[in-house]
Each structure stands twice: as structure tokens, then as C-alpha cells.
Write an enzyme that holds these catalytic residues in place. Structure first.
Site, short mmCIF file in Angstrom:
data_model
loop_
_atom_site.label_atom_id
_atom_site.label_comp_id
_atom_site.label_asym_id
_atom_site.label_seq_id
_atom_site.Cartn_x
_atom_site.Cartn_y
_atom_site.Cartn_z
N CYS A 1 0.85 -1.19 0.00
CA CYS A 1 0.00 0.00 0.00
C CYS A 1 0.89 1.25 0.00
O CYS A 1 1.79 1.37 0.84
CB CYS A 1 -0.87 -0.03 1.25
SG CYS A 1 -1.81 1.49 1.52
N CYS B 1 -7.98 -5.40 -10.07
CA CYS B 1 -7.57 -4.34 -10.99
C CYS B 1 -7.13 -3.16 -10.14
O CYS B 1 -7.97 -2.47 -9.55
CB CYS B 1 -8.77 -3.99 -11.88
SG CYS B 1 -8.39 -2.80 -13.15
N CYS C 1 0.22 3.28 3.75
CA CYS C 1 0.74 2.79 5.04
C CYS C 1 1.85 1.75 4.89
O CYS C 1 2.45 1.36 5.88
CB CYS C 1 -0.39 2.23 5.89
SG CYS C 1 -1.01 0.62 5.34
N CYS D 1 -6.95 -1.29 1.25
CA CYS D 1 -5.98 -1.77 2.24
C CYS D 1 -6.69 -1.98 3.58
O CYS D 1 -7.37 -1.09 4.07
CB CYS D 1 -4.87 -0.73 2.38
SG CYS D 1 -3.72 -1.07 3.73
N CYS E 1 -5.11 0.68 6.51
CA CYS E 1 -5.37 2.13 6.54
C CYS E 1 -6.66 2.50 5.83
O CYS E 1 -7.07 3.66 5.89
CB CYS E 1 -4.19 2.90 5.93
SG CYS E 1 -4.07 2.77 4.14
ZN LIG Z 1 -2.63 0.99 3.65
#
Ligand SMILES: [Zn+2]
Length: 142
Positions: free
Chosen positions: A51, A122, A54, A99, A102
Site C-alpha cells: 500500500c 484491478c 501505510c 488496504c 489504513c
Molecule cells: Zn494501507
């Protein structure tokens, strides 16, 4: 995995300080990057896709494949790392995913992916940071 598992609770404004305008628009305003715009489309090295907010690793390079859509595509996330919900922005329902740590928006999952899952994650490339095997993972943002 649901919203309740989120452990990073920055406000949308706080994230603005830490991210580029493009990253912020995708991750926290659910924008979609233009197809073909991400250098990660061409990324074929072994490693992890984390991510971009984070730094939680979300995908392994072994699940990446070329979907021909212009967005980095994966057939499976790392277990437990994403949450999802339906959205109706395009009239037909789509499944949004983000995610788990976060809450940053990553992309949409479709049912037209390859074996073994038949799923296509995607993903916006700008919402990911690639960490090649052998490089240290960035310190998680908390
Ligand atoms: Zn994250």
C-alpha cells in the site's frame, strides 16, 4: 476482513500531507488513474506490492499477471490484507477493495481473472509501492 480491522486512523487531510496529489486522489477519494499510466504495468521483478499509504504489503509478484487492461492486475491478494465492499458508481455494482490496515482505496475486483482464483484485482499503480526482493520494506506508517 472488514472496516473494523483498520488500525491506522489518519484523517483524509492528514494523508494529504504524506502523499502526492495523485496518490491522495486515488487512495482517499477513490479516483482511478488513467489506464497505461503506471510504470508498475511493466514491473516483472520478484517482490511485494505494498500500500502506497501505510506500506502494508498487499500482493506478491507471483500473483501479478498481464490483463491487457492498462492497470496492474493480480489474481489474489495476500490473505487478510484487503477489505472490500460493493459500490454503485457505474450503475452496475462493482466490488471496491482497499488496504485493510489504513482503508486506502486500491481498485476493484472482477470475476474474469485467470486460474486459480478466477478473480482479477484491478489495481491503481499509484496506490502501490513495489519493493523488489532483497530490498527492505519501508517502515510502516502508523
Ligand atoms: Zn494501507
Amino acid at each position: 476482513m472488514t472496516e473494523e480491522t483498520r488500525t491506522v486512523e489518519r484523517s483524509v487531510e492528514e494523508w494529504r500531507e504524506l502523499l502526492s496529489a495523485d496518490q491522495h486522489a486515488v487512495l482517499f477519494k477513490e479516483a482511478t488513474e488513467p489506464p497505461g499510466s503506471s510504470p508498475l504495468n511493466q514491473e516483472t521483478r520478484d517482490g511485494l506490492f505494498a500500500c502506497a499509504a501505510c506500506f502494508l504489503p498487499l500482493f506478491e509478484s507471483s500473483s501479478k499477471y498481464e490483463s491487457g487492461t492498462g492497470w496492474p492486475s493480480f489474481f489474489a491478494p495476500i490473505a487478510g490484507r484487503i477489505g472490500s465492499r460493493k459500490d454503485f458508481k457505474l450503475i452496475l455494482p462493482r466490488t471496491e477493495y482497499h488496504c485493510a490496515r489504513c482503508g486506502g482505496h486500491q481498485g476493484h475486483v472482477f470475476k474474469d481473472g485467470p486460474a486459480p482464483t478466477g478473480e482479477r484485482y484491478c489495481n491503481n499503480g499509484v496506490a502501490l509501492r513495489f519493493v523488489p526482493d532483497g530490498d527492505p520494506l519501508p517502515e510502516p506508517r502508523t
